[in-house]
Design a protein around this motif. Structure first.
Motif, mmCIF file in Angstrom:
data_model
loop_
_atom_site.group_PDB
_atom_site.id
_atom_site.type_symbol
_atom_site.label_atom_id
_atom_site.label_comp_id
_atom_site.label_asym_id
_atom_site.label_seq_id
_atom_site.Cartn_x
_atom_site.Cartn_y
_atom_site.Cartn_z
ATOM 1 N N LEU A 54 18.670 -3.161 0.807
ATOM 2 C CA LEU A 54 17.541 -3.862 1.424
ATOM 3 C C LEU A 54 16.864 -4.760 0.397
ATOM 4 O O LEU A 54 16.554 -5.927 0.678
ATOM 5 N N TRP A 55 16.613 -4.219 -0.792
ATOM 6 C CA TRP A 55 16.042 -5.017 -1.874
ATOM 7 C C TRP A 55 16.890 -6.258 -2.132
ATOM 8 O O TRP A 55 16.364 -7.373 -2.275
ATOM 9 N N GLY A 56 18.190 -6.082 -2.179
ATOM 10 C CA GLY A 56 19.085 -7.209 -2.428
ATOM 11 C C GLY A 56 19.014 -8.264 -1.347
ATOM 12 O O GLY A 56 19.022 -9.472 -1.632
ATOM 13 N N MET A 57 18.925 -7.827 -0.097
ATOM 14 C CA MET A 57 18.853 -8.768 1.013
ATOM 15 C C MET A 57 17.546 -9.558 0.972
ATOM 16 O O MET A 57 17.512 -10.779 1.156
ATOM 17 N N LEU A 58 16.422 -8.860 0.731
ATOM 18 C CA LEU A 58 15.124 -9.534 0.663
ATOM 19 C C LEU A 58 15.088 -10.535 -0.484
ATOM 20 O O LEU A 58 14.542 -11.633 -0.356
ATOM 21 N N LYS A 84 3.732 -18.563 4.074
ATOM 22 C CA LYS A 84 4.467 -17.375 3.658
ATOM 23 C C LYS A 84 5.362 -16.876 4.791
ATOM 24 O O LYS A 84 4.962 -16.862 5.958
ATOM 25 N N VAL A 85 6.564 -16.452 4.416
ATOM 26 C CA VAL A 85 7.548 -15.963 5.382
ATOM 27 C C VAL A 85 7.904 -14.527 5.024
ATOM 28 O O VAL A 85 8.357 -14.242 3.911
ATOM 29 N N LEU A 86 7.686 -13.630 5.982
ATOM 30 C CA LEU A 86 7.986 -12.216 5.797
ATOM 31 C C LEU A 86 9.183 -11.832 6.655
ATOM 32 O O LEU A 86 9.462 -12.468 7.689
ATOM 33 N N GLY A 87 9.883 -10.781 6.265
ATOM 34 C CA GLY A 87 10.828 -10.136 7.153
ATOM 35 C C GLY A 87 10.146 -8.994 7.875
ATOM 36 O O GLY A 87 9.108 -8.485 7.420
ATOM 37 N N MET A 88 10.683 -8.596 9.001
ATOM 38 C CA MET A 88 10.186 -7.415 9.705
ATOM 39 C C MET A 88 11.269 -6.357 9.709
ATOM 40 O O MET A 88 12.397 -6.594 10.153
ATOM 41 N N LEU A 89 10.926 -5.177 9.208
ATOM 42 C CA LEU A 89 11.864 -4.050 9.168
ATOM 43 C C LEU A 89 11.513 -3.075 10.273
ATOM 44 O O LEU A 89 10.357 -2.675 10.422
#
Length: 299
Positions: free
Chosen positions: A121-125, A91-96
């Motif tokens: 942000l939703w669109g980018m994720l 699994k790959v997460l982003g960090m905000l």
């Protein structure tokens, strides 16, 4: 020459996790790309990869991954490599957020302001197919604000979307911290939507040189499977680097003491010791060895 084969797809181990943060995607002023593929091809035992750091800037829709928009051509190899991780079940997460403040303040306003900053942000994720989001709240945010964000992420991406937070260790010890809201209250109200906490035991906020800091968190009633112990992987990345031989003893001891121990996370990948910039994946291999010793003792 053909690239080395990737490992077969397999369900990621749920505990102990080996979590690697990856923020420095290039060295030498964006000239030398830092490949993460060796984390797969060695293999290393990594269970989760967190890509840092996503920032919401002053204007709604102005989002950067570190210093550049996520669609900058510099990131093309990164997005391609991330897909390979996901293809084998990692699994790959982003960090905000993180040390650069502002992202959470912008998400903590009235509904109109929240929507203006959240929707891009939703669109980018969604565009980059992240499996989850790590909320590194190093600025004051209201409890209602972080709950709204968590609820909206789950509503928009579904229950399988992973949400983690990255508190400094005192935040789970009922001590002073950076986030504004209280984590024990958040856990009571939304713990079912939070997968785990990437807890920072470094930069003056604790140490993994012994078990005392983690023991204190356990004494405060936190479940071991939700507390991942965070370390710096190189003294250049922050105060509190712990030599490998000591960290191994601490990891094995915690695994013996707390069944279901949540795991270890490392900040950050590109210069991780013992391999340094030439072989940064060796840190994850070392942690996998330490976890293997702990499993051999406890099983």
């Amino acid at each position: 020459m053909a690239p080395p084969p990737l490992p077969p797809r397999q369900p990621p181990r749920t505990s102990p996790r080996i979590v690697v943060y990856h923020q420095t995607h290039y060295r030498n002023n964006d000239k030398d790309y830092v490949s993460i593929l060796p984390l797969l091809t060695e293999p290393t035992g990594i269970t989760h990869l967190i890509i840092a750091a996503i920032h919401l800037n002053d204007t709604p829709g102005d989002i950067t991954l570190n210093d550049h928009p996520p669609d900058n051509p510099l990131f093309k190899p990164l997005w391609s490599e991330i897909q390979l991780f996901q293809d084998v079940g990692i699994k790959v997460l982003g960090m905000l957020g993180g040390a650069a403040k502002g992202s959470f303040t912008r998400l903590d306003g009235d509904e109109a302001k929240f929507e203006a900053f959240y929707v891009p942000l939703w669109g980018m994720l969604r565009a980059h197919k992240f499996d989850g989001l790590d909320l590194d709240v190093e600025e004051s945010m209201s409890l209602s604000g972080v709950i709204r964000l968590i609820d909206r992420l789950k509503a928009d991406f579904g229950d399988a979307f992973i949400i983690t937070l990255a508190p400094v260790a005192p935040a789970l010890q009922r001590g002073p911290h950076l986030s504004g809201f209280e984590y024990d209250v958040l856990e009571v109200l939304r713990g079912g939507k939070i997968s785990w906490y990437n807890t920072q035991f470094y930069c003056g906020w604790g140490s993994m040189g012994d078990t005392q800091g983690y023991d204190l968190i356990m004494a405060c009633g936190w479940p071991a499977n939700k507390v991942v112990a965070g370390v710096v992987t190189n003294g250049e990345n922050g105060q509190g680097w712990v030599p490998d031989e000591i960290l191994q003893i601490v990891v094995v001891t915690l695994m013996e003491r707390y069944p279901g121990f949540g795991g270890i996370m490392g900040w950050e990948y590109f210069n991780s010791l013992p391999g340094g910039v030439e072989k940064p994946w060796e840190w994850a291999k070392f942690i996998e060895t330490a976890v293997g010793l702990g499993l051999a003792i406890t099983e």
